[in-house]
Design a protein around this motif. Structure first.
Motif, PDB file in Angstrom:
ATOM      1  N   PRO A 475       1.016  -1.871  -0.071  1.00 17.18           N
ATOM      2  CA  PRO A 475      -0.202   0.176   0.481  1.00 17.18           C
ATOM      3  C   PRO A 475       0.640   1.551  -0.105  1.00 17.18           C
ATOM      4  CG  PRO A 475      -0.703  -1.280   1.443  1.00 17.18           C
ATOM      5  CD  PRO A 475      -0.019  -2.324   0.875  1.00 17.18           C
ATOM      6  N   THR A 476       0.841   2.115  -0.794  1.00 17.22           N
ATOM      7  CA  THR A 476       0.984   3.324  -0.590  1.00 17.22           C
ATOM      8  C   THR A 476       0.193   4.562  -0.576  1.00 17.22           C
ATOM      9  OG1 THR A 476       0.564   3.925  -3.257  1.00 17.22           O
ATOM     10  CG2 THR A 476       2.877   2.900  -2.649  1.00 17.22           C
ATOM     11  N   SER A 477      -1.386   4.099  -0.058  1.00 23.94           N
ATOM     12  CA  SER A 477      -2.060   4.933   0.089  1.00 23.94           C
ATOM     13  C   SER A 477      -2.638   4.341   1.636  1.00 23.94           C
ATOM     14  CB  SER A 477      -3.060   5.309  -0.946  1.00 23.94           C
ATOM     15  OG  SER A 477      -4.395   5.831   0.200  1.00 23.94           O
ATOM     16  N   THR A 478      -3.499   5.354   2.324  1.00 23.66           N
ATOM     17  CA  THR A 478      -3.382   4.408   3.860  1.00 23.66           C
ATOM     18  C   THR A 478      -4.444   4.845   4.216  1.00 23.66           C
ATOM     19  OG1 THR A 478      -2.822   7.071   5.179  1.00 23.66           O
ATOM     20  CG2 THR A 478      -1.022   4.975   4.875  1.00 23.66           C
ATOM     21  N   THR A 479      -5.153   6.058   3.125  1.00 26.89           N
ATOM     22  CA  THR A 479      -7.147   5.765   2.521  1.00 26.89           C
ATOM     23  C   THR A 479      -7.491   5.037   1.354  1.00 26.89           C
ATOM     24  OG1 THR A 479      -6.794   7.649   0.508  1.00 26.89           O
ATOM     25  CG2 THR A 479      -6.415   8.334   3.089  1.00 26.89           C
ATOM     26  N   THR A 480      -6.948   3.974   1.591  1.00 26.42           N
ATOM     27  CA  THR A 480      -7.797   3.031   0.101  1.00 26.42           C
ATOM     28  C   THR A 480      -7.281   1.240   1.071  1.00 26.42           C
ATOM     29  OG1 THR A 480      -8.203   2.276  -2.077  1.00 26.42           O
ATOM     30  CG2 THR A 480      -6.168   3.604  -1.954  1.00 26.42           C
ATOM     31  N   VAL A 481      -8.548   0.581   0.161  1.00 30.09           N
ATOM     32  CA  VAL A 481      -8.304  -0.463   0.669  1.00 30.09           C
ATOM     33  C   VAL A 481      -7.827  -1.078  -0.644  1.00 30.09           C
ATOM     34  CG1 VAL A 481      -9.010  -0.955   2.821  1.00 30.09           C
ATOM     35  CG2 VAL A 481     -10.237  -1.260   0.831  1.00 30.09           C
ATOM     36  N   SER A 482      -8.125  -0.950  -1.741  1.00 33.02           N
ATOM     37  CA  SER A 482      -7.927  -1.537  -3.352  1.00 33.02           C
ATOM     38  C   SER A 482      -6.361  -1.620  -4.197  1.00 33.02           C
ATOM     39  CB  SER A 482      -9.764  -0.316  -4.142  1.00 33.02           C
ATOM     40  OG  SER A 482     -10.330  -0.282  -4.050  1.00 33.02           O
ATOM     41  N   GLY A 483      -5.825  -1.260  -3.238  1.00 31.76           N
ATOM     42  CA  GLY A 483      -4.505  -0.929  -3.923  1.00 31.76           C
ATOM     43  C   GLY A 483      -3.708  -2.024  -3.704  1.00 31.76           C
ATOM     44  N   ASN A 484      -4.161  -2.179  -2.412  1.00 28.83           N
ATOM     45  CA  ASN A 484      -3.783  -3.892  -1.682  1.00 28.83           C
ATOM     46  C   ASN A 484      -4.711  -5.059  -0.608  1.00 28.83           C
ATOM     47  OD1 ASN A 484      -1.591  -5.527   0.428  1.00 28.83           O
ATOM     48  ND2 ASN A 484      -0.884  -5.500  -2.066  1.00 28.83           N
ATOM     49  N   PRO A 485      -5.390  -5.730  -1.235  1.00 23.65           N
ATOM     50  CA  PRO A 485      -6.546  -6.267  -0.366  1.00 23.65           C
ATOM     51  C   PRO A 485      -5.694  -7.195   0.803  1.00 23.65           C
ATOM     52  CG  PRO A 485      -7.237  -6.531  -3.196  1.00 23.65           C
ATOM     53  CD  PRO A 485      -5.544  -5.477  -2.832  1.00 23.65           C
ATOM     54  N   SER A 486      -6.236  -7.480   1.771  1.00 25.52           N
ATOM     55  CA  SER A 486      -5.767  -8.513   2.089  1.00 25.52           C
ATOM     56  C   SER A 486      -6.837  -9.705   2.518  1.00 25.52           C
ATOM     57  CB  SER A 486      -5.067  -8.348   3.893  1.00 25.52           C
ATOM     58  OG  SER A 486      -3.266  -7.866   2.999  1.00 25.52           O
ATOM     59  N   PHE A 487      -7.504  -9.315   1.326  1.00 24.57           N
ATOM     60  CA  PHE A 487      -8.641 -10.233   1.718  1.00 24.57           C
ATOM     61  C   PHE A 487      -8.750 -11.213   0.649  1.00 24.57           C
ATOM     62  CE2 PHE A 487     -10.499  -6.308   1.010  1.00 24.57           C
ATOM     63  CZ  PHE A 487     -11.199  -6.760   0.695  1.00 24.57           C
ATOM     64  N   ASP A 488      -9.744 -11.997  -0.407  1.00 23.03           N
ATOM     65  CA  ASP A 488      -9.623 -12.764  -1.610  1.00 23.03           C
ATOM     66  C   ASP A 488     -11.253 -12.532  -1.861  1.00 23.03           C
ATOM     67  OD1 ASP A 488      -7.421 -13.570  -1.367  1.00 23.03           O
ATOM     68  OD2 ASP A 488      -7.512 -15.636  -0.684  1.00 23.03           O
ATOM     69  N   PHE A 489     -11.351 -13.575  -2.909  1.00 22.56           N
ATOM     70  CA  PHE A 489     -12.401 -12.529  -3.938  1.00 22.56           C
ATOM     71  C   PHE A 489     -12.838 -11.426  -3.963  1.00 22.56           C
ATOM     72  CE2 PHE A 489     -13.080 -16.895  -4.248  1.00 22.56           C
ATOM     73  CZ  PHE A 489     -14.110 -17.046  -4.692  1.00 22.56           C
ATOM     74  N   MET A 490     -11.779  -9.771  -3.846  1.00 24.32           N
ATOM     75  CA  MET A 490     -12.613  -8.880  -3.405  1.00 24.32           C
ATOM     76  C   MET A 490     -13.344  -8.151  -5.116  1.00 24.32           C
ATOM     77  SD  MET A 490      -9.908  -5.309  -3.320  1.00 24.32           S
ATOM     78  CE  MET A 490      -9.974  -4.959  -4.931  1.00 24.32           C
ATOM     79  N   VAL A 491     -14.138  -8.036  -4.620  1.00 28.86           N
ATOM     80  CA  VAL A 491     -15.466  -7.123  -5.737  1.00 28.86           C
ATOM     81  C   VAL A 491     -15.848  -5.638  -5.536  1.00 28.86           C
ATOM     82  CG1 VAL A 491     -16.678  -8.817  -6.110  1.00 28.86           C
ATOM     83  CG2 VAL A 491     -16.522  -7.834  -7.619  1.00 28.86           C
ATOM     84  N   ALA A 492     -16.223  -5.058  -6.018  1.00 27.97           N
ATOM     85  CA  ALA A 492     -17.764  -3.877  -5.364  1.00 27.97           C
ATOM     86  C   ALA A 492     -18.771  -4.817  -5.315  1.00 27.97           C
ATOM     87  CB  ALA A 492     -17.136  -2.696  -6.234  1.00 27.97           C
ATOM     88  N   PRO A 493     -19.998  -4.836  -4.774  1.00 27.34           N
ATOM     89  CA  PRO A 493     -20.939  -5.625  -4.990  1.00 27.34           C
ATOM     90  C   PRO A 493     -22.102  -4.628  -6.223  1.00 27.34           C
ATOM     91  CG  PRO A 493     -20.780  -4.291  -2.859  1.00 27.34           C
ATOM     92  CD  PRO A 493     -19.584  -4.139  -3.623  1.00 27.34           C
TER      93      PRO A 493
END
Length: 683
Positions: A475-493
């Motif tokens: 992560p290079t930003s502390t305001t978003t999780v999209s760049g490096n998620p640490s969970f699987d199947f990540m997707v927007a609803p």
């Protein structure tokens, strides 16, 4: 009793199955979902984003999956199963396939195929089909036989006639000529088999344009000169092909103890396996050789190297080479170079300057590295898996490598586990050797890496799912999780609804609900967001469509990422007092506390289990609850956590754990305790 402090310098030694007193200070008992990085330490692996459900798990179960890279922006995942071939790009869009179904050549399962690619085409080899010559024969008949070309009649008066030139009584110097009305040209003997039966030979898949492919049989060049003695059938005819490779601008096939390379390619035509002339051998003729050995030889794989081509059989390895460095029929030779047992199913893979291969026992796999030396020198071998004996099960059925990041991985289609070996070196010195494992959110059907992009196909309850991830994208930003998620199947609803009466928010997901996995919802950065990084554990339901359920209030206006938790776990070995190479396993040692130096991390837990007691958890919380900024993902780049132990070193186990959707980085540790030698002097 002395008070002592000792350091664990890092956790980059990976897993070791050796006894704890034989482990190196930086080795551990188990790593699940970790990734050893010389810069950042032992970090939690990145999560995988959901891209697409590819189809029914039963439709593609035991299929042969492969990866096809066209460019840095265009790549595909493909599968061969039940007489059909299908491809999807890495965004999950299905490619248009011409002639991709009801192909008898595609009849087979996971281990029945071998695929090689070059430019815009893929060569598909079915290992179960016996190659044959075509039933079509050379037309015409021999008009007469002459002793030499000097005795040939005038070509002008014999247009279309075929003559045999016998030369001596030996069959090896016979050849045939045909008049075109002006000159006599070399031709093939009438009535012999014209060429190869391409229905039994490898087929090709050709990319015609982006997302468009055509599957077809290959048109192999016919025999144009000589007879069965002077221009014989290729050595693989009548055998089953086991492997294919490109070397020296030739396409090579392995079959039994035979290796056959085509004529050098003209453009992208690698498909001529007959000689140019029955009178003289040329450097452009095919190469057709056998491996000579006192042992039974069935070649199963080939790896081109600067010295030539390394050929693998189950019990012996060979080198195909020439003294000039250029393979040709006049100079190519095969020599034996080693006698290691090699698994015939899992093909060796290149990893930088090493070739990695495995062999299997009844219960587990051994992993070896081969490094070829200069011309004529024997290769060097390393037992890469010696420190993890019995760690890798013999059920693994595929191996891949990532040269850029210096690791190899092994997996089997009936398991969620991927077993990795990663090394790091400077010059000739290897500074890191590390074994570890990843647990994927489904049985791993396929896994590949392309630079820092990872592509996986996993099998769920009812679906095959395509997942992708980015390695080394901290992560290079502390305001978003999209760049490096640490969970699987990540997707927007796909959609969000709120029911006022029940105070429940439904987040509809595009993937199937998988029992045994823990769902998670993470608020991502958005305009006006005040709680970026907030994560909740929802319930799930498939009634009215697969969805996650959040209760208590209306969450539908927030920007969410949904998926499944991944568990990062590191089992630490038993601690002993160490002094250089000396490990005191007979002393009385009480561990008071362990202080962990943590790099870029979110929340992490330290689970201590005393003998015959329940597990106790010490949570390492990054942000103080009273001061946590609500618009920032809760990670920090450095912290030190103290874990109280106050027990004998033999009376507890310690596990580092994290299932939150944030990165964890273990850098090093210090432990303090009381050490007594039981009144014995250590000489």
């Amino acid at each position: 009793m002395a008070n002592i402090t000792q350091q664990i310098p890092d956790f980059l030694g990976g897993v070791s199955t050796q006894p704890d007193d034989q482990k190196l200070p930086n080795q551990v008992s188990e790593i699940i979902n970790g990734y050893p990085d010389p810069t950042f330490g032992l970090i939690k692996r990145p999560g995988f984003s959901w891209k697409a459900d590819l189809g029914s798990s039963t439709t593609y179960a035991t299929g042969h999956w492969f990866y096809f890279r066209v460019s840095s922006t265009e790549a595909y995942v493909g599968v061969i199963k039940a007489q059909q071939i299908k491809l999807w790009n890495t965004n999950g869009t299905a490619a248009t396939m011409t002639n991709g179904t009801s192909q008898s050549y595609l009849n087979g399962n996971h281990n029945n195929f071998h695929v090689i690619s070059r430019q815009d085409q893929i060569i598909v080899i079915n290992k179960t089909i016996t190659t044959t010559m075509s039933s079509t024969t050379v037309s015409g008949s021999v008009a007469a036989t002459v002793d030499s070309v000097a005795n040939l009649p005038a070509a002008s008066s014999n247009s279309g006639s075929i003559y045999k030139v016998s030369n001596t009584s030996a069959a090896e110097d016979d050849f045939y000529v045909k008049s075109d009305g002006t000159t006599w040209n070399e031709t093939a003997k009438p009535t012999i088999k014209l060429g190869l039966d391409n229905t039994t030979m490898p087929h090709k898949l050709v990319r015609t344009s982006a997302n468009n492919f055509t599957f077809s049989a290959i048109t192999y060049d016919n025999r144009t000169v000589g007879d069965d003695v002077t221009n014989p059938s290729p050595g693989f005819i009548g055998k089953k092909l086991t492997y294919g490779f490109f070397a020296n601008n030739r396409l090579g096939f392995l079959a039994g103890d035979n290796v056959t390379l085509s004529q050098p390619a003209r453009g992208e035509n690698f498909f001529n396996y007959f000689v140019n002339s029955a009178q003289v051998q040329t450097e452009a003729d095919p190469i057709d050789l056998k491996c000579v050995s006192l042992r039974p030889v069935t070649l199963t794989a080939a790896v081109p190297v600067p010295q030539g081509v390394v050929l693998f059989s189950q019990q012996q390895q060979f080198m195909l080479f020439s003294d000039t460095g250029i393979l040709s029929p006049t100079q190519a030779v095969i020599k034996s170079i080693s006698n290691y047992e090699v698994d015939p199913v899992v093909a060796p893979t290149e990893n930088g300057t090493n070739i990695v291969f495995i062999n299997k026992t009844t219960d587990y796999c051994r992993v070896f590295g081969m490094q070829t030396q200069g011309q004529g020198a024997s290769p060097l071998f390393t037992d890469l898996g010696k420190t993890v004996t019995q760690y890798i099960p013999q059920t693994v059925s595929a191996m891949f490598s990532d040269t850029q990041n210096s690791f190899i991985g092994l997996y089997g289609q009936a398991s969620k586990k991927i077993y990795y070996y990663r090394s790091y070196g400077e010059g000739e010195q290897t500074l890191m050797r590390s074994w570890y494992s990843w647990e994927m959110p489904g049985n791993v059907q396929f896994f590949a890496t392309d630079t820092d992009t990872m592509i996986a196909v996993v099998k769920g309850v009812n679906q095959m799912t395509l997942l992708t991830s980015q390695l080394n994208a901290l992560p290079t930003s502390t305001t978003t999780v999209s760049g490096n998620p640490s969970f699987d199947f990540m997707v927007a609803p796909t959609s969000k609804t709120y029911d006022v009466a029940s105070k429940t928010t439904k987040l509809f997901v595009p993937f199937e609900l998988i029992p045994g996995l823990t769902p998670i919802c993470v608020q991502d950065a958005t305009s006006g967001s005040t709680q970026s990084g907030l994560f909740l554990t929802p319930t799930t339901s498939s009634t009215g469509g697969s969805h996650f359920i959040l209760t208590g209030k209306d969450y539908s206006s927030l920007n969410w990422k949904v998926g499944y938790k991944l568990n990062f776990s590191v089992d630490l070995p038993r601690l002993y007092y160490r002094n250089g190479d000396f490990v005191d396993y007979t002393a009385y040692l009480t561990v008071a506390r362990i202080m962990f130096s943590i790099g870029l991390s979110g929340e992490v837990e330290f689970k201590v289990t005393s003998n015959n007691e329940a597990e106790k958890t010490t949570a390492g919380v990054i942000f103080n609850t009273g001061y946590s900024p609500l618009d920032q993902v809760p990670i920090e780049d450095r912290n030190v956590f103290t874990v109280p132990i106050n027990q004998r070193n033999t009376s507890y186990t310690l596990r580092v754990f994290s299932d939150t959707p944030y990165i964890v980085s273990l850098n090093s540790a210090m432990w303090e305790g009381n050490y007594a030698t039981k009144y014995y002097r250590r000489a």
